[in-house]
Every structure is written in C-alpha cells, then in structure tokens.
Enzyme design. Sequence first.
Site, mmCIF file in Angstrom:
data_model
loop_
_atom_site.group_PDB
_atom_site.id
_atom_site.type_symbol
_atom_site.label_atom_id
_atom_site.label_comp_id
_atom_site.label_asym_id
_atom_site.label_seq_id
_atom_site.Cartn_x
_atom_site.Cartn_y
_atom_site.Cartn_z
ATOM 1 N N GLN A 63 105.781 -7.852 112.878
ATOM 2 C CA GLN A 63 104.331 -8.079 112.841
ATOM 3 C C GLN A 63 103.971 -9.066 111.749
ATOM 4 O O GLN A 63 104.627 -9.131 110.718
ATOM 5 C CB GLN A 63 103.553 -6.767 112.719
ATOM 6 C CG GLN A 63 103.944 -5.847 111.587
ATOM 7 C CD GLN A 63 103.225 -6.131 110.300
ATOM 8 O OE1 GLN A 63 102.627 -7.184 110.132
ATOM 9 N NE2 GLN A 63 103.324 -5.195 109.374
ATOM 10 N N GLY A 64 102.940 -9.834 112.002
ATOM 11 C CA GLY A 64 102.514 -10.855 111.045
ATOM 12 C C GLY A 64 101.025 -10.768 110.761
ATOM 13 O O GLY A 64 100.231 -11.522 111.300
ATOM 14 N N SER B 54 99.702 -9.889 107.183
ATOM 15 C CA SER B 54 99.357 -10.303 105.817
ATOM 16 C C SER B 54 99.705 -11.749 105.533
ATOM 17 O O SER B 54 100.606 -12.322 106.152
ATOM 18 C CB SER B 54 100.095 -9.426 104.808
ATOM 19 O OG SER B 54 99.718 -8.090 104.942
ATOM 20 N N ASN C 298 95.891 2.740 100.346
ATOM 21 C CA ASN C 298 95.073 3.955 100.413
ATOM 22 C C ASN C 298 93.710 3.788 99.749
ATOM 23 O O ASN C 298 92.761 4.489 100.118
ATOM 24 C CB ASN C 298 95.848 5.137 99.808
ATOM 25 C CG ASN C 298 96.909 5.659 100.769
ATOM 26 O OD1 ASN C 298 97.174 5.036 101.800
ATOM 27 N ND2 ASN C 298 97.498 6.797 100.438
ATOM 28 N N GLU C 299 93.605 2.874 98.807
ATOM 29 C CA GLU C 299 92.287 2.631 98.212
ATOM 30 C C GLU C 299 91.340 2.065 99.282
ATOM 31 O O GLU C 299 90.169 2.445 99.340
ATOM 32 C CB GLU C 299 92.384 1.646 97.047
ATOM 33 C CG GLU C 299 92.997 2.232 95.778
ATOM 34 C CD GLU C 299 94.461 2.596 95.930
ATOM 35 O OE1 GLU C 299 95.211 1.822 96.578
ATOM 36 O OE2 GLU C 299 94.878 3.662 95.429
ATOM 37 N N GLU D 289 94.983 5.644 117.737
ATOM 38 C CA GLU D 289 96.007 6.109 118.668
ATOM 39 C C GLU D 289 97.367 5.562 118.258
ATOM 40 O O GLU D 289 98.359 6.265 118.304
ATOM 41 C CB GLU D 289 95.658 5.698 120.088
ATOM 42 C CG GLU D 289 96.490 6.484 121.092
ATOM 43 C CD GLU D 289 96.073 6.210 122.513
ATOM 44 O OE1 GLU D 289 94.885 5.924 122.727
ATOM 45 O OE2 GLU D 289 96.934 6.276 123.389
#
Lengths: 351, 351, 387, 387
Positions: free
Chosen positions: D125-126, D128, D371-372, D243
């Site tokens: 996956q790309g 960031s 998580n922030e 999902e």
Amino acid sequence: MDFTFSDDQRTLRDAMRDFLAVEARPELQRQRWQTTDGRPAELWRQFAEQGLTGLSVPEEAGGLGLGDTDWVLMAQELGYCAVDDSVVDSCWIAVALLRGLPQEHPLRQPWLEKIATGQARIAVGHRINPLVADAHVAHLLLLEHNGALHALDPQSVKLTANDSVDPARRLFRVDWTPTAANCLLDAPAAAPLWQAALDRGALATAAQMLGLSKRMLDLAIAYTAERKQFGKVLGSFQAVKHLLADVAVKLEFARPVAHRAAYALSNGRPASIHVSHAKLAATEASALAAKNCMQVHGAMGYTWELDLQMYMKRAWALAGAWGDRSFHKARVADAMLKPGAPLGPGSTFTD
Amino acid sequence: MDFTFSDDQRTLRDAMRDFLAVEARPELQRQRWQTTDGRPAELWRQFAEQGLTGLSVPEEAGGLGLGDTDWVLMAQELGYCAVDDSVVDSCWIAVALLRGLPQEHPLRQPWLEKIATGQARIAVGHRINPLVADAHVAHLLLLEHNGALHALDPQSVKLTANDSVDPARRLFRVDWTPTAANCLLDAPAAAPLWQAALDRGALATAAQMLGLSKRMLDLAIAYTAERKQFGKVLGSFQAVKHLLADVAVKLEFARPVAHRAAYALSNGRPASIHVSHAKLAATEASALAAKNCMQVHGAMGYTWELDLQMYMKRAWALAGAWGDRSFHKARVADAMLKPGAPLGPGSTFTD
Amino acid sequence: MKLEYTDQQRAFRAEVRAWLEANVPTKPLQSFDTAEGFEQHRAWERTLSTGNWSMVTWPRQLGGRGCDLIEWLIFEEEYWRVRAPLRVNQNGIFLLGPTLMEYGSEAQKQRFLPCMATGEHIWAQGWSEPGAGSDMAAIRTKAVRDGDHYVINGQKIWATRAVYADWLFGLFRSDPDSQRHHGLSFILLPLKTPGITVRPIAQLNGQAGFAEIFFDDVRVPVENRLGDEGAGWNIAMSTAGFERGLLLRSPARFQATAESLIKLYLANRDSADRDPALRDAVMRAWMEAEAYALATYQTASLLKAGSRIGPESSTNKIFWSEMDRQMHETALAILGARAELMPHAPDAGDVGQWLDGFLFSTAGSIYAGANEIQRNIIAERMLGMPR
Amino acid sequence: MKLEYTDQQRAFRAEVRAWLEANVPTKPLQSFDTAEGFEQHRAWERTLSTGNWSMVTWPRQLGGRGCDLIEWLIFEEEYWRVRAPLRVNQNGIFLLGPTLMEYGSEAQKQRFLPCMATGEHIWAQGWSEPGAGSDMAAIRTKAVRDGDHYVINGQKIWATRAVYADWLFGLFRSDPDSQRHHGLSFILLPLKTPGITVRPIAQLNGQAGFAEIFFDDVRVPVENRLGDEGAGWNIAMSTAGFERGLLLRSPARFQATAESLIKLYLANRDSADRDPALRDAVMRAWMEAEAYALATYQTASLLKAGSRIGPESSTNKIFWSEMDRQMHETALAILGARAELMPHAPDAGDVGQWLDGFLFSTAGSIYAGANEIQRNIIAERMLGMPR
C-alpha cells in the site's frame, strides 16, 4: 448466531429512555433526595404503567414475560438516569427469585402479580451485600441465611439506616431471625436461585454503570462544548478530547460483555464468568468516566450543584455492590486458569 | 542530612558527559556493532584515561577511590549514550567484588590495578542472569556457583553467544566447571559480596535506564520541534506535549530513588529495598519513555535507521537484567509487608 | 551526600514529637468546612502557636522557630505521624506567608504574620473567576484606585475556606485597560469589608469548602497591596511556585496515607488478595510516597545549599495528585461494599475517612492548576517544547 | 439474540478445521519481510486458494466462498487456533479487496481479485508520504493525465510489503491545483513499472518490512484508476474504514495471543506470581481479547442484519493496539531476563516469538492512523466534539 437485539427490544428500550428523560430528570431526582423515603409512590405507579415493574413477570401473572436480555437494556437506561435500586431489586432480581419457586408455591403467583401491578416492592438481602437497599419501602424481604431463602414481613425486622456517598441510595442493616416459618427454600434447593440472583444483581449493577458512564460522558461533552478557557471552547483542546475519547473506548468494549452475560443468564447457561467480566469491565469504564468527566469540568465538577455528582456517586457506590472487584476477579481467575478451560480462538460462545 | 551531590561529583559527571557526547555518539556506536567483538580497545583506553575504569579502585591500587554515589551518576551518563556493559560490570561491580576480598588475597591488588590502568576487563556471572555480558572480552571471569565465588581464566570456559534485541549487547552462556582451585571464597564468606554485587548490578541497570530515558526524551523533544504535521510542528500538539510531560514526571521521581539506593550501598547500610525500588521505578520510567518517545516519532520511530532504537532496545534489555520485575517486587513486598516494618512518615532514612 | 540526621535534627524531632504527643487533640476534629469544625481548627492553630509550631520556618519574632527546610520536613513527619489535624490556615501559612516574607514590607509582615500564626486571621484565597479557572490571566475583577483606596468590583469563585475565613488575598485588575497578566495587583482584604457578599458553594461532600465572592464597591486601603501596583502576576506566580507547593503538600502527608493503606490491606488481606492488582497498588503507593519524599529531601537539600529550583519542580503537582487519588481508589477497592458508607453511617466502622479522603483526592488534579495545564507547563518550560 | 451457531455454521467450522489441520505448514515459515520468507508465504497463499480459502467472504467465481461475516469470524478462529501463517497479502485481501468489491468495475474485479486470491499478485500500500504521515490529505505525489495514462512523479514512504510485493495501490494527486483531500485519485500499479525505485526501510527488527518508493515519470494506464478521477479520498477513507479494520484485525488473532500468554504465565507461575501485577495483566489480556471478540460479533451481526456501522467503530484501533502491546509487554515481563533474546539465540528456547511479537506490537499505535489521530476522530465524529 445473532448478537443483536430485536426491534421490539429496542423499541421498548427507547420508550423507557423517553419516559425517564422526563420523569427521572436531575431536578426531580434531587427533589426526591429531600423526601423521607426518597421513593415517591407516584413514580412507582408510572413504572408499573410503563410495564417496567412487570417486565419479566410471566404473562399469566400480568407481566410482559420478558427476560434478562430485555432487562440488560432497561438497566442501562435506569443507570443513565440514576434511578433508585428498588426497580432492579424488586422487578428483576426478586422476580427471578420468585419465578424460581415451585409453580405451586403460595407466595409465587400473588407476589408476582403484585409486582407487575406496582402494588409491591421487594428488597433482596444476600450475604454479598452487607446492607439491604430500599428495605424501608419493601413489602416483602427476600433474605439469604446460610444459603437458604427466607421471606420476611418488613414489620418483623429491625432496620438501621446507613448513609451512602450517593444521597439517593437508601441502605439498611436488617436485623432479623431466621426461622423455619420464614424459610421458603432450604439451602440445597435455594442454591441455584441465589447463585442466579447474585449473577443477576452483579449484571444489574454492571448495566447501570454502563448507563451511568454514558450519562457522564454526555454531560461532559455538553459542558465542554459551551465552556471557554484561554479563548477557546474547552472541547476543542486535544487533551480534553482525548480524555473523553478514552472513556468512549472503554465503554464501547464493556457493553457487549454485559449483553453476552445477559444472554447466558437468560438461557440458563453458565453465566458466572461472563457476569463477573461484565461487572469488572463496567466498573472500570464507569470509574474512568467519573474521573475524566469530572476532570474536564474543572472545579465545577467538584460541586454539589453540578448534576454530574449524581452519576459519579452512583457509579462509585455500585462498584462494591453485588460483589466487589476482588470477588469478581477471583471468579474470572477460577474459571480461566483452571486446567482445560476453553480460552483460545473459537471459545467465545462455548460454555 | 544532605541529599546533594558534591561539586566534585558533579564536575566529574559533567566531564564524562562531555567525553561520551563525542566518543560514544550514535554513529560511532553503530560502527561498533559491526565489529566482531563490538568492544574497541581504543575506547577502553580512553575510559582508562578519563579515570572511569579506576573510579572506585582504591587509590593505593591506582584508582580514584570513589564509590557508589559517584557511580550512580556515571552510570546515568553511560546509559545516556548506551555504552556497553563491560564498563559497569568490570569497573563497578567486579571492582567491588575484588575490594571485598581479604586485603591479602593474591588476586585483589593485581586485578584492581589492571582494571584501573585499563589493562583488564572482568565479566561477572551471577545466577540471577542466565547469561554473562561481555564474557568474550574479559580477562577474568568472576562467577557464582551455589553461593561461592569463583574466578576463571576465560580460556578455560566455553562461551556460546546469544543475540539480544539490542545489537550492542554481547551475551554468552558460560559452560564451566567449579573446582576448589578456582574457588575464591566459599558460600558463607561470599554471601555478603554476592548480595552487594546483585544490588550493585541492579542499581547499575537502574541508573543506566534513567540515562536511557533522558536520552529518549531528548531525542523526542528534538524531533518534534522540527517535524511538521497538519501544518504545525508536532511538538506544539497538546497530545504530544502530554506524552512527553508524563515521561518527565516519571523520570523526576525515579532518579532520587536510585541516588538514595546508591547511598545505602555506599555506606554498607541495608540497601535491598532501596535498590529494588530504584530498579522498579527506573524500569517503569524507561518503558514509558520508550513507548511515548517512539509514539511521537510516528512510523520513523519503528525504523532501524533512527537512533532512538539504540536506547529503546537497551532499556528493554536491561529491564530483565540483574533481577526482573518479579524479583524486585518480591523483595520490596518482603521488606514492606513484614510486621513492624518502618513505613510511615519519618521512616525514609531509618534503616 | 549524607543521609543521616544531625544530632540537632534528632533533638528537634524529639522535641516536636514530645510536644505533639502532649497536645494533639485526642478526638478527631470536625471538618473545617463546617462552622463548628472551623472554630475547632482555629483553636488548634492557636494551640500550635503557643509552642511556636505554627510555621517553624518563620523567624522567632514572627511566631516561628527559624528552622530550615529539612527541619520543616521533620516537623511535618512528626505532625503526620500522629495524624494531627489538617491546617485550616493553609492558605495563609503555606501560600501567603512565604509570599509576604518575600514581597511584604516590614510593616505588612509585622501586621499579618503573627496574626496568621495564632489563627486570629484565617485566610482564604481569591484567584479564580468565572471564566478564569485554569486561565488565571483572564482575571477581570477590577480594583480601581481612588485616592488611598482601591474600589473593587467583580466576582471571585472557588475561593477555598472563604465561607468562614477572616481575610482574603487575591489578584485584581488595577489597570482597567490592561490585558492578560499585565496590570494586576496582589491585594489583601478582610472578608467583613462592606460590599462583600460570600455565597458558599457546596462540594461533593455537601460541605461549603469554597465560595463565590461578589464585590460591590468594596473599598480597600492601598497599604493592603502586596508589592508594586501592577506587579501582582509575578507575585502570584511565586505564590503558586515550588517552595510553597512543597510546603502545601509535604511528603509526610502521603506517607501517612500509604502507611494507613498498607494497614488496611493487611487487615483485609484475605479478600484483597483475590484481586492481585490491589496488592500491587498497595506496594506502588508505598514506593511512590517514598519517591516523593526522596525528591522533596533532595530539593530541600539543594535549596538549603543555596540552589534555586528549576522548572522541573512543576512535575510535583501531577505526581502527588495522581498518587493521592490512586491510593484512595485502592483503599475503596479493598473496602468493597463498605466503601460507599459515609463516615457517620452506623456500619461504617473506622473506615469512613477513606471515602472522605477519596472525595478530596478527586479534586487534586483540578485545583492549583489543572493537571492538563501542568503538563503544558512541564512540556513548555521544563522540556522547552514549542508553545 | 441467539448466541449459538447454526448447524450450517458448525459444519463450516468443521470443514475449515479439517482442511487447515491437513494443510497448515508444520514448520513455521520464515518472516515474510525476508526474500525467502516472502515466497514461502506466497506459496501458502496459493495453497489456501486451492481450497477456496483465500478470502471466504468473496463470491465463489472470484476465488471465495460467498460467506457472511459470521462465517468469516469462524474461519479466522480456526485459522488462529492452529496458528496458521500470517497473511502476506493482507494489504490485498483485507484492504484493497473489499474496496475493489465496492468501487471496482466488473473488469477490474475480474482482473485483480482472482490473482490476489492465488497470491500471484501480492499487494503493497502507498498512502503515506514524507510530510504526510498521519495527515494523509497532505499527499503531494502527482499523477498527471497524459492521454490514456497518468504520469506519476513523487515519493511514497512507509509502504508495507513494498520491498517484495508485485503491485501497489495508493492515492495520488491527479489535480495539481487541488488542496487537501480534493483532487486525489486511487490508482493501482505494478511495482515493476519503469521509473519506480524502491528503497527498503529496515524496521526495528532489522528486516525490510516497508519501503520508500520514488516515482520518476512512471506511466500508468487510466484503466488502473479505481473509481472516478478525483474521488480517491472517499475511496481511501472507505478502505481505511471499519469493515476492513475488522478484517485486518480479527479478534481470533488476539485471542490466540491471550491464550498463549495464559499458558506462558501458568508455565512460569512460581516466578510470575511474585509480581502480582502480572497475574492481573494476564487476566486482563483474556478479558480484553474476549471483549474485542464480543464487540466484533455484535458488529458482524448488525452488518449481517443490514445495519450500517457508525463512527463508534473508530474505537477499535485504539482498543486492539493497546491490548496487543499490553499482552506482549506482560509476556516479556514474565520472561524476565530471557525476554531480550532473539528467536534464533541458542538459549531462547521457544519463547523468542514474544520478542518478535512485542516489536511488532509497538507499531500498532502508529500505523493505520496514529492513536492520537484516532482519539481526535472518536472525539469529533463519534462524540461530536468541536474541531
């Protein structure tokens, strides 16, 4: 496999929510603190009209004939409004005890009917709770003694009031004498009933704590949306957001545990580990809710006049009711650390 | 009552800090990982020049004659730069073991001199550590067997390397045969020495973990002051600030515990509870530092190329060295829960 | 480093101990947030002052004993060892007192400190205002100069002890055109001054521990100003600063709680041990109280040696407030079903004080600067992170 | 509510169990972040596909079994019960697959899904980019339309699996004048396309689990775009949505870890019980894994009943990432001095996988949205707090 509530269950829950939003709103609850017994007859009559008192009374005794999975939803609503103990004690826990009596038992049908119609409240005294809630307004006391089940006329016992941190709680030491005459079931016969009553009591407190947590969260969201500090609304500060997000996370993952425990109880399956898990998770969620929601209120959260106190104090009080943390952790440990306990993937719905 | 370090102690500490900032900078440390033994002789020579190897060697053996309170400062600096184990093992723990030998013992003076001049490293093997650090570069092994103290020529043992998560750690299983010939002190005579060695080892890891925590915090502060997200520097986000502030709080209150433990050790007072307390507090601080400092680095914190890894991994590795959490908690529990233990206000400096 | 007490320090401890054992009330006083309890506590302050124990760090001539901070810590250890009463005048002796010592004129010191020592003046503090809680620079209550008086109008809130106290200190905006922390003055005034209305605010426990104060053309002589006009912010910051923080929350207090918690655990070990987290929390309580004491001794030693305290002292508030709450939460968990009982409940036995203490502990992360603000301060001032 | 499995579900479980027991590799595979391990895992994907087990929720004709989510949970439970290998194609089957199912053209589904099922195409996956980590809308890599191609220039980072994978999906800025989440397109491309340079990035464990990808005039046919031009943001949000989150982190995985942790605790009980917090943490691990499973079953039931999932699903990521880390930290604490040993160390015995798992767990609070950021999302979208 279907882990959802039915449309009927949700409709009933929503109706109760709407009803309580009016009839158990904070200012009324505060007025009730001031009355001598704290338990207005008029409100009880309305509960009966709403079908709440007869929720799990069998249809032949005038009730709706529903069960624990319905109650677990209702108890969350009762908690959301910090409604007093006599509702779950009389109408959920005591009803289940009475239903557990032999069909032909002379106390069974009449008291079930009286509960359904709202004519009677029942207080339940089990060893795990040193004091009995709402004994002062009960028409019948169901008490445990060495495992046996006794039924007593409130006139025949001595009540000593004990104030709780929660001014809405009414707790009593009950001094009474067990006799053969007031014994309904001896210990062996009563054992499964008391076991289920304890589980039901613990689940009822868990469900109420979930509702209480949601209420505290809602109050905190509303307050921080209005209140400003340093020129910004409090709710826009990241620290405030994260305090409340953490509460939301805890709550989201405590709720299904209570629902699963209700299903086990409702179907007569082994329930203790699920109930104890539910109580522990709800206690933790409500403790965090009280802490973080108070924190975002600042000094206001420490005042008597802020309604938040009603829900915080109930949450603190219920933490020790129907088994404290030690009791429930021991039950979970016993179940999960025993040899051969089903624990891994795939074990969630095996008993 | 004076809970401060002397000017001399702080001057010595500052000098070591400046020295290590150059000689143990991350890029050099990384180069050392690549070498076979990971322990360049040149660096060791410099340690000797700086007086570090002879820090607690008596003056008559060519050292500075200092003690545990000096070492507790030095070890924080060594931790700050993730310097390898052979420094504290050889020059603090082993030196104290040797100093504990009878004055006339033939091994005592020569080895103390060799350590002070930088000619020798000593590895220490105590039962509490399943593996011996830096045994491969040691000139002498001081090993424990059934409580007795043995000294072995490294040529006479078999070493099996075990890789640690921290590529700078060099750990070895040592297979060896205890004999009367290699026994320096029997168990009764060695008991107080090994007891102190264990405490010193635990304190040394605690102090290093304090330094490691400080380094991780400094790296995180520097990174978040530069790096931008959502158009702002990371360090300006409240959530990021609070993550690092929490580390600072833990660290501030872990440090004095280590200093107090060093004083007890240095003065031959009962030290175990203080050392265990120090180890537990430092472990907790460094675990939080690793977690929060990695978190604010985002994905970068999970990479090999970021220097943060050197300090995180050392902190994780030292958590189990010289007594794990279970060991040290048990020692604290034994001391604090025993009848008549001095615990309340006023007990801090009573032994 | 030398972690033994000197003979003089040992002698001092013995003297404190002997005096306290002879004088501490044998029966617990009522809460000082009730009218009766307040006067009981005032009487105790007077008793303390007869032995020159009100604030041992003050000079003798002002009612103290000229002690250093180490001796003060010893005094506190002995004080909490016997669980002597809370200090009803804590706003005075721990906050205003040291501030007066630093910024007060000689006349102000002579006028206020001895009366503070004897408990004749019990002090309330007036920082916060509606809309200026943790953001103290948002203060709007005005003190307008009118000749040799200030005329004060506005409103303070969360003024601790103000319901029964005699005097108030606080920050007021003496320059009406000023913004934020500029143009504020530090003013002392009797709460009986005409134009002041005090509205008690009930706390969680129902008692009036703080109040809202309304000022309606309240005239206060200029000599009641502490420091220069407009210099109030810096003085207040120093009041809120470390040394006072140290005084206000001495480690002995938490060590006493930790000790009581250990006893509670040991007395209830059979049930408590069924929740392994409780034993761990009890151990943590002791270790944290001990760490706090060590950090305080270290700071006191540095101060005694002439150092100044850096911004790392801002970590204190977070540490003690979280520790205090944690200890009380642990106690309530050990108590289980008994935890909810009010101290006066017939079946509460002798454990009711844990509930009281818990309720009080919940405020710790809020007052004296909410912990979120403290974390910002630590990040920005101690760690140098960007604002 | 009915918390018993149907006969059909039981039969399905039995079928899964039988097939897995017959086919799961008896020897653990090497890490898929090594060249050799990657191919071992690809082979396992192929084996899975021979039984139509690659993704049981897909239609039969695309290589699945047309299962519902409850059956998928059962599959996962059996999969983790036998500790079957990690899914090297998780970016494909759990993230891109469902997205293709919703947004892909029929031709795209036929083209990509079967090859994904067999492991012929392993996906990276790309999302960031440097300067666009958690802030995905800051993407700058351009895909400029040139006839029936896009010409891509720029740089991606933290592309998991990209070192050895065959294909990449990601977001690219197709409208050069657009800002933030506008003007982005969702594009699929083979990593072997000319102009692509993949620079492996070593993780904490030294293995190349992710990569930086440089695009230098990389030409990609327009038919490789998923959904409309400029609609990439919404598609990507759905890819990152619930999902898929559920698929990516099935509860069985954590229940397996909790079970292993309990065994580890029981095997080391004598030493572990000296730290009471460990027993408590082990209990918590089991309870949390169970709670996560219950919440997932509840969600799967609601989805099956036709409900849509609300923003409360954003709580998942926080819960599982913290639970996972906590479980591994507990295991390392139980292991004590052995915890630091690499799995291949001679004295590590069979506990080395805890260190591996711990290192991986430390990333949980960072990837897929730190998580922030998740807490911001919960506060703003679920709780309705102000931005």
